[in-house]
Scaffold this motif. Structure first.
Motif, PDB file in Angstrom:
ATOM      1  N   GLY A  60       0.977  -1.258   0.351  1.00 33.08           N
ATOM      2  CA  GLY A  60       0.177   0.150   0.176  1.00 33.08           C
ATOM      3  C   GLY A  60       0.675   1.604   0.202  1.00 33.08           C
ATOM      4  O   GLY A  60       0.278   2.654  -1.089  1.00 33.08           O
ATOM      5  N   ALA A  64       0.629   4.535  -3.200  1.00 33.32           N
ATOM      6  CA  ALA A  64       0.198   5.291  -2.434  1.00 33.32           C
ATOM      7  C   ALA A  64       1.519   6.439  -3.074  1.00 33.32           C
ATOM      8  O   ALA A  64       1.665   7.617  -2.810  1.00 33.32           O
ATOM      9  N   THR A  65       2.647   6.043  -2.775  1.00 33.40           N
ATOM     10  CA  THR A  65       3.610   6.785  -2.805  1.00 33.40           C
ATOM     11  C   THR A  65       4.352   7.380  -4.027  1.00 33.40           C
ATOM     12  O   THR A  65       5.052   7.681  -4.599  1.00 33.40           O
ATOM     13  N   SER A  69       2.840   1.791  -9.002  1.00 32.78           N
ATOM     14  CA  SER A  69       1.995   1.612  -9.727  1.00 32.78           C
ATOM     15  C   SER A  69       0.850  -0.348  -9.956  1.00 32.78           C
ATOM     16  O   SER A  69       1.435  -1.298  -9.181  1.00 32.78           O
ATOM     17  N   TYR A 153      -6.355  -2.717  -5.799  1.00 29.46           N
ATOM     18  CA  TYR A 153      -5.346  -1.841  -6.054  1.00 29.46           C
ATOM     19  C   TYR A 153      -6.276  -1.206  -7.608  1.00 29.46           C
ATOM     20  O   TYR A 153      -6.111  -0.055  -8.091  1.00 29.46           O
ATOM     21  N   LEU A 157      -9.794   4.409  -5.037  1.00 31.94           N
ATOM     22  CA  LEU A 157      -9.426   4.382  -4.137  1.00 31.94           C
ATOM     23  C   LEU A 157      -8.134   4.906  -3.791  1.00 31.94           C
ATOM     24  O   LEU A 157      -7.256   4.414  -4.063  1.00 31.94           O
ATOM     25  N   PRO A 158      -8.118   5.663  -3.482  1.00 32.14           N
ATOM     26  CA  PRO A 158      -6.484   5.603  -2.274  1.00 32.14           C
ATOM     27  C   PRO A 158      -5.883   4.330  -2.131  1.00 32.14           C
ATOM     28  O   PRO A 158      -6.390   3.706  -0.915  1.00 32.14           O
ATOM     29  N   ALA A 159      -4.218   4.547  -2.595  1.00 30.75           N
ATOM     30  CA  ALA A 159      -4.184   2.982  -2.492  1.00 30.75           C
ATOM     31  C   ALA A 159      -3.592   1.925  -1.033  1.00 30.75           C
ATOM     32  O   ALA A 159      -3.710   0.846  -0.710  1.00 30.75           O
ATOM     33  N   LEU A 160      -4.087   2.974   0.091  1.00 34.54           N
ATOM     34  CA  LEU A 160      -3.819   2.864   1.355  1.00 34.54           C
ATOM     35  C   LEU A 160      -5.073   2.392   2.063  1.00 34.54           C
ATOM     36  O   LEU A 160      -4.770   1.956   2.986  1.00 34.54           O
ATOM     37  N   VAL A 161      -6.013   2.684   1.718  1.00 39.44           N
ATOM     38  CA  VAL A 161      -7.136   2.480   2.733  1.00 39.44           C
ATOM     39  C   VAL A 161      -7.433   1.092   2.303  1.00 39.44           C
ATOM     40  O   VAL A 161      -7.938   0.976   3.521  1.00 39.44           O
TER      41      VAL A 161
END
Length: 371
Positions: A60, A64-65, A69, A153, A157-161
């Motif tokens: 994640g 997110a960073t 991808s 993924y 949604l944001p990757a870390l959710v």
């Protein structure tokens, strides 16, 4: 594709660290489920859960960073082959006595039995390759629901959710079962389980080891590639075959040819180097702690080692992947196919434990009670 020396060095370092850590915690996926079912021992299972949580957060953070991808996440065709391969792999590794990673680190400790399991698994990889076209291919393709696989993924949604939600849920269940103080005590114990020089100590807390493996796997994902064992092992088997019969035998095979498609020639790449150094890392760890010893297997164990290894080799190509690829890379990447494979592996382990290991014991106990 040509590989630079940097990738080989990185692979050697990653492999050495995996082998060292796996040996220090006696970390084996099949044992985690088998021990939980048979004697209610959750020590190794706790390690697997920590590894899953760490991998989820690691993947994640990488996405997110922007370091990676969703296109870099390991996904495989989704369908019934995942479940079938998982079940067969679960049966094979329980029968053989070790999972994909467990076989390698125990081979490094001097267990001849697991060198036999490994050789049989490599033979199983090649067996699948030579029945793949046309028989296995025609049997597997109708089971496929989605060719490209699927990862959560891909959701907008944001990757870390999703990783954070899953990990918070896991922590919540742990706190519910053990209490908040018990949960914190577990963390403290995992960090303070030292009796002497850590490198000479025979055992490290499996929860700490699981966390470290998850961190290293995340770094590997960002710096080099996804973590895998049985794919590289299949290429190692292909290289051995080419040494005996020539490259044309390998390149003329549909399945093996595809595995070497990005290689300059039939040879060992960084991922294969990682597998070799995993064994070396385990050997180094066991030598430091004084636990390395050449251990010959009982003759009665040889059929299980050979049969289980062959089944592991074939089924790892059906699933595809072993416990390491699916627990770390697959679950970390929120791959639905890996969830199905792991469910299948658990079913396979339960089948062997319940109907192969437990049934003879139950019959013996009944005879004892009668007489």
């Amino acid at each position: 594709m040509s590989f630079t020396i940097d990738f080989f060095i990185l692979a050697a370092v990653f492999g050495f660290l995996y082998g060292f850590l796996l040996q220090k915690a006696d970390f084996c996926f099949v044992a985690s489920v088998r021990d939980w079912i048979s004697v209610k021992d959750t020590r190794i299972m706790n390690g697997v859960l920590v590894l899953i949580a760490t991998s989820l957060l690691g993947w994640g953070i990488a996405l997110a960073t922007g370091m990676k991808s969703a296109a870099d996440v390991w996904t495989v065709p989704l369908g019934g082959a995942n479940l079938l391969g998982g079940i067969l792999f679960g049966i094979g590794m329980t029968w053989a006595g070790g999972c994909g990673s467990g076989t390698l680190y125990r081979a490094g400790m001097g267990y001849v039995q697991f060198w036999i399991v490994l050789a049989a698994a490599l033979a199983g990889n090649l067996l699948f390759a030579f029945i793949y076209d046309p028989w296995a291919k025609n049997a597997i393709e109708p089971l496929t629901v989605l060719d490209g696989g699927y990862t959560l993924y891909d959701w907008p949604l944001p990757a870390l959710v999703i990783p954070i939600v899953i990990v918070v849920l896991m922590v919540g269940i742990a706190v519910y079962l053990h209490g908040f103080k018990g949960f914190l005590q577990g963390i403290k114990e995992s960090l303070t389980d030292w009796e002497r020089n850590p490198f000479r100590q025979s055992h490290w807390d499996i929860r700490l080891v699981a966390f470290l493996i998850g961190v290293i796997a995340t770094i590997q994902f960002v710096a080099m590639s996804n973590v895998g064992i049985t794919g590289p092992e299949t290429r190692i088997a292909g290289v051995a075959l080419a040494q005996l019969f020539g490259d044309d035998v390998v390149l003329g095979n549909t399945y093996l040819n595809a595995l070497f498609a990005e290689f300059p020639r039939v040879g060992l790449g960084p991922e294969e180097t990682l597998v070799i150094f995993l064994v070396i890392g385990s050997m180094a760890a066991s030598m430091l702690s004084g636990s390395f010893k050449i251990r010959k297997p009982r003759l009665s164990r040889l059929p299980a080692a050979i049969g289980g290894g062959l089944l592991m080799g074939v089924s790892s190509r059906i699933a595809p992947g072993c416990n390491i690829a699916n627990v770390i890379t697959g679950i970390g990447g929120l791959s639905l196919s890996s969830v199905i494979v792991l469910i299948g592996m658990i079913i396979g382990i339960v089948i062997v434990v319940a109907f192969v290991f437990k049934m003879p014991l139950m019959l013996f106990q009944r005879e004892e009670a009668r007489g």
